[in-house]
Design a protein around this motif. Structure first.
Motif, PDB file in Angstrom:
ATOM      1  N   GLN A  66       0.838  -1.199   0.000  1.00 27.37           N
ATOM      2  CA  GLN A  66       0.000   0.000   0.000  1.00 27.37           C
ATOM      3  C   GLN A  66       0.874   1.251   0.000  1.00 27.37           C
ATOM      4  OE1 GLN A  66      -3.678   0.366   2.417  1.00 27.37           O
ATOM      5  NE2 GLN A  66      -2.705   2.153   3.346  1.00 27.37           N
ATOM      6  N   GLU A 110       0.480   5.390   0.516  1.00 23.72           N
ATOM      7  CA  GLU A 110      -0.365   6.497   0.968  1.00 23.72           C
ATOM      8  C   GLU A 110       0.418   7.800   0.833  1.00 23.72           C
ATOM      9  OE1 GLU A 110      -2.204   8.146   5.157  1.00 23.72           O
ATOM     10  OE2 GLU A 110      -2.310   5.991   4.735  1.00 23.72           O
ATOM     11  N   THR A 115      -5.128  13.563   0.859  1.00 23.31           N
ATOM     12  CA  THR A 115      -4.568  12.219   0.942  1.00 23.31           C
ATOM     13  C   THR A 115      -5.077  11.364  -0.215  1.00 23.31           C
ATOM     14  OG1 THR A 115      -4.411  12.332   3.351  1.00 23.31           O
ATOM     15  CG2 THR A 115      -4.326  10.147   2.354  1.00 23.31           C
ATOM     16  N   LYS A 164      -4.523   7.225  -1.875  1.00 23.64           N
ATOM     17  CA  LYS A 164      -3.986   5.905  -1.560  1.00 23.64           C
ATOM     18  C   LYS A 164      -4.070   4.990  -2.775  1.00 23.64           C
ATOM     19  CE  LYS A 164      -5.375   6.042   3.322  1.00 23.64           C
ATOM     20  NZ  LYS A 164      -6.142   5.342   4.393  1.00 23.64           N
TER      21      LYS A 164
END
Length: 298
Positions: free
Chosen positions: A189, A191, A202, A204
């Motif tokens: 992942q 971010e 933000t 992701k």
């Protein structure tokens, strides 16, 4: 600006204490107070005045792609598709106001796309090292704004960062992990975070990695079907059960031997019988003192 607003509020409280609230009201107000707009999005700036004869008006340098509509006490400044050239200060004026003549705001523009996760090599092989990359393209922000990234797999990974910008201040960011290793399906992942003053954005992304050579993947890995030397040795040296088969072979051999012996006996008797017949025929042709009809022994 924040200090001036604080002093203005303090002055208002003092004037209210003197029971003169009319002097406390702002004659020109604009909204939004701190506009932060993404590249390509639309924005409308509103200026309103309480002056009875002060018609508001936005001061702009380039009106080619900006529209402005004004009513009696309001002015609307509309930008259909914001780009970096629109970034800057915008001032609204109302000349016939007694105290306040103008109000200025700062328009901030940014570009912050969704990150893209990838691997090097593109198709990792089970048990062999690979790297994970998190990429942001065409990022735009101010000089004092910050971009941060968190690449994780069970825990945060150490990364190396590279940045490349063009003349228009659009930048590409790439974060690359150290060598990773895996044998079965796993997830990574990324971010990313952009901070512009009090605003934070933000984005992701998640990547599922399937390894070549993994028993559960869809790759046609020849190692999954090929035999190892140990497997071949095991197969060739494995004892084979012969119970019952030896008896069958032995019985078959006995039968064959008996048939050969029988054939030999029949052949011998046939030859013997043929010889007896020849001898008897020769006796018939020669003078004989006994009877002529004798039974044939064959």
């Amino acid at each position: 600006m924040e200090y001036l607003q604080s002093y203005h509020c303090l002055l208002c409280y003092l004037l209210l204490a003197l029971r003169d609230p009319a002097l406390c009201a702002k004659e020109i107000t604009v909204s939004p107070a701190n506009p932060v707009v993404k590249v390509g999005d639309a924005v409308t700036l509103i200026c309103e005045t309480t002056c009875t004869q002060g018609k508001p008006h936005w001061m702009i340098l380039d009106e080619s792609d900006v529209t402005q509509n004004t009513t009696k006490n309001r002015s609307y400044l509309h930008i259909a598709a914001v780009h970096p050239n629109h970034e800057g200060k915008y001032t609204c004026t109302a000349e016939k106001c007694r105290k306040q003549k103008k109000e200025t705001i700062q328009l901030r523009v940014y570009s912050f796309p969704v990150p893209v996760l990838s691997t090097v090599p593109e198709n990792p092989v089970s048990g062999q090292p690979f790297k994970v990359k998190c990429t942001l393209t065409n990022v735009y922000h101010g000089d004092y704004d910050t971009v941060e990234m968190l690449l994780s797999h069970l825990e945060r990974l150490e990364t190396e960062h590279s940045k490349n910008c063009n003349d228009d201040r659009f930048c590409d960011h790439t974060w690359s992990s150290k060598d990773q290793m895996g044998t079965s399906k796993t997830d990574y992942q990324c971010e990313t975070n952009l901070t512009i003053g009090p605003n934070s954005f933000t984005e992701k992304a998640r990547l599922a990695i399937y390894f070549q050579g993994d028993a559960g993947d869809d790759y046609n890995d020849p190692r999954s079907t090929a035999m190892s030397p140990e497997q071949m040795e095991t197969q060739t040296s494995e004892p084979v059960s012969t119970e019952g088969k030896g008896q069958a072979v032995e019985a078959s051999s006995s039968t064959t031997t008996a048939m050969v012996a029988l054939g030999s006996t029949v052949g011998f008797l046939s030859i013997l019988c043929f010889l007896v017949r020849l001898i008897k025929r020769s006796k018939r042709k020669s003078p004989s003192s006994g009877p002529e009809n004798h039974p044939d022994g064959c």
